[in-house]
Design an enzyme around this catalytic site. Structure first.
Site, PDB file in Angstrom:
ATOM      1  N   HIS A   1      41.627  56.418  37.376  1.00  0.00           N
ATOM      2  CA  HIS A   1      42.461  57.438  36.736  1.00  0.00           C
ATOM      3  C   HIS A   1      43.234  56.777  35.598  1.00  0.00           C
ATOM      4  CE1 HIS A   1      45.621  55.523  39.019  1.00  0.00           C
ATOM      5  NE2 HIS A   1      44.976  55.771  40.149  1.00  0.00           N
TER       6      HIS A   1
ATOM      7  N   GLY B   1      46.098  55.653  35.368  1.00  0.00           N
ATOM      8  CA  GLY B   1      46.853  54.455  35.764  1.00  0.00           C
ATOM      9  C   GLY B   1      45.981  53.206  35.606  1.00  0.00           C
ATOM     10  N   HIS B   2      44.717  53.299  36.046  1.00  0.00           N
ATOM     11  CA  HIS B   2      43.807  52.151  35.891  1.00  0.00           C
ATOM     12  C   HIS B   2      43.535  51.875  34.409  1.00  0.00           C
ATOM     13  CE1 HIS B   2      42.454  53.598  40.003  1.00  0.00           C
ATOM     14  NE2 HIS B   2      42.697  52.327  40.235  1.00  0.00           N
TER      15      HIS B   2
ATOM     16  N   GLN C   1      40.594  45.118  53.589  1.00  0.00           N
ATOM     17  CA  GLN C   1      41.970  45.616  53.488  1.00  0.00           C
ATOM     18  C   GLN C   1      42.143  46.987  54.141  1.00  0.00           C
ATOM     19  OE1 GLN C   1      41.743  45.484  49.008  1.00  0.00           O
ATOM     20  NE2 GLN C   1      43.086  47.238  49.159  1.00  0.00           N
TER      21      GLN C   1
ATOM     22  N   GLN D   1      52.216  45.053  46.925  1.00  0.00           N
ATOM     23  CA  GLN D   1      50.978  44.324  46.613  1.00  0.00           C
ATOM     24  C   GLN D   1      51.225  43.327  45.475  1.00  0.00           C
ATOM     25  OE1 GLN D   1      46.860  46.044  46.457  1.00  0.00           O
ATOM     26  NE2 GLN D   1      47.240  46.109  44.274  1.00  0.00           N
TER      27      GLN D   1
HETATM   28  O1  PAF Z   1      45.071  47.976  44.196  1.00  0.00           O
HETATM   29  C1  PAF Z   1      43.859  47.992  44.503  1.00  0.00           C
HETATM   30  O2  PAF Z   1      43.088  48.835  44.041  1.00  0.00           O
HETATM   31  C2  PAF Z   1      43.310  46.945  45.467  1.00  0.00           C
HETATM   32  O3  PAF Z   1      44.231  46.660  46.472  1.00  0.00           O
HETATM   33  C3  PAF Z   1      42.835  45.660  44.776  1.00  0.00           C
HETATM   34  C4  PAF Z   1      43.981  44.917  44.091  1.00  0.00           C
HETATM   35  C5  PAF Z   1      41.763  45.988  43.759  1.00  0.00           C
HETATM   36  C6  PAF Z   1      42.232  44.697  45.807  1.00  0.00           C
HETATM   37  O4  PAF Z   1      41.154  45.278  46.474  1.00  0.00           O
END
Ligand code: PAF
Length: 285
Positions: A34, A36-37, A61, A155
């Site tokens: 989106h 944000g990315h 994760q 994170q």
């Molecule tokens: O923020 C994310 O999308 C994930 O946690 C990441 C940093 C790509 C690690 O899988």
């Protein structure tokens, strides 16, 4: 934009750019991109000559009760978006490539203390999975800088701590949260929300703003626990289910004390199938 799936092709491209004296910025993602990315990719271009994006839905994760199989996968659309922001290389490994022995058998990176607070308390093992995959991706891409969104505040602190503790030669660039007009922080998980839930979701950010105003009004005289309880009631009344709202020291993420000036409000709440997170840094004078 070139797309590579395997480590050999990735390393070859990185080596060629290095031999040309070019710098590299990296944006790790799990896809379903989106704005944000895309803001991360734009920021990455400001810091280096070439930008590499990865798309990898990292099984390590996700908790046992979390549905990785239903995590949205939109690769064709993601490629189009990445082209528009001039991404130089897209890395899309499979789980077999990242974890050939299976992720349960893989060595891992654990960032102590901070990983067990807040989201880490609700999602045991989550930050171990994040730190491990980011470490591995850094070793593969060997970037000069890497961009991460500030929505995932914890994170960001986990990754920053890992980089400092392990002397990794990469600069971490935090990038501002991109919000919908409603104030809702952009997230791939917003796609799980129904129209009715989408109307409720902005209450999360509005509540953080309310809390921040209350803190600024006279933070010395306020009982933090009472404020947090009131904020949580606001969320629950709107139809969200509070996971946590915590007032924390902005760097250590330990509970804020009344003397702390640099704090951050971290919050997570459930809404329908989504677990939303948001945060708001607050500087107190
Ligand atoms: O923020 C994310 O999308 C994930 O946690 C990441 C940093 C790509 C690690 O899988």
């Amino acid at each position: 934009m070139n797309t590579v799936e395997n480590i050999k092709d990735l390393r070859e491209q990185v080596k060629t750019w290095r031999m040309q004296g070019l710098t590299i910025a990296f944006v790790p993602t799990m896809g379903n991109l989106h704005d944000g990315h895309l803001a991360l990719v734009k920021a990455a271009h400001r810091h280096a000559d070439k930008v590499i994006v990865s798309i990898f839905v990292n099984p390590m994760q996700f908790g046992l009760s979390e549905d990785i199989d239903n995590y949205p996968k939109t690769l064709a659309q993601d490629k189009e978006s990445l082209l528009k922001v001039n991404t130089d290389l897209l890395f899309t490994p499979t789980a077999d490539i990242i974890y050939p022995k299976g992720f349960g058998e893989n060595s891992y990176v654990e960032v102590p203390n901070i990983s067990n607070l807040h989201c880490g308390a609700s999602r045991p093992g989550h930050f171990r999975g994040v730190a491990t995959v980011v470490c591995k991706l850094f070793n593969l891409v060997q970037p000069d800088v890497a961009c991460f969104g500030s929505k995932d505040y914890q994170q960001l602190q986990v990754i920053q701590t890992m980089v400092e503790d392990l002397s990794m030669p990469v600069e971490i660039i935090p990038v501002e949260i991109i919000r919908e007009q409603s104030g809702l922080a952009m997230s791939s998980r917003n796609g799980y929300l129904t129209p009715k839930e989408l109307a409720i979701a902005p209450t999360l950010y509005k509540t953080l703003l309310w809390l921040s105003d209350e803190l600024r009004a006279s933070h010395q005289a306020r009982d933090y626990a009472v404020l947090v309880m009131q904020a949580s009631e606001k969320l629950d009344k709107a139809g969200l289910k509070t996971d946590y709202i915590n007032l924390c020291h902005a760097q250590t993420l330990a509970p804020a004390s009344p003397n702390d000036k640099d704090i951050v409000i971290l919050a997570a709440a459930y809404l329908g199938k989504a677990r939303l997170i948001d945060n708001l840094p607050v500087k107190l004078s």
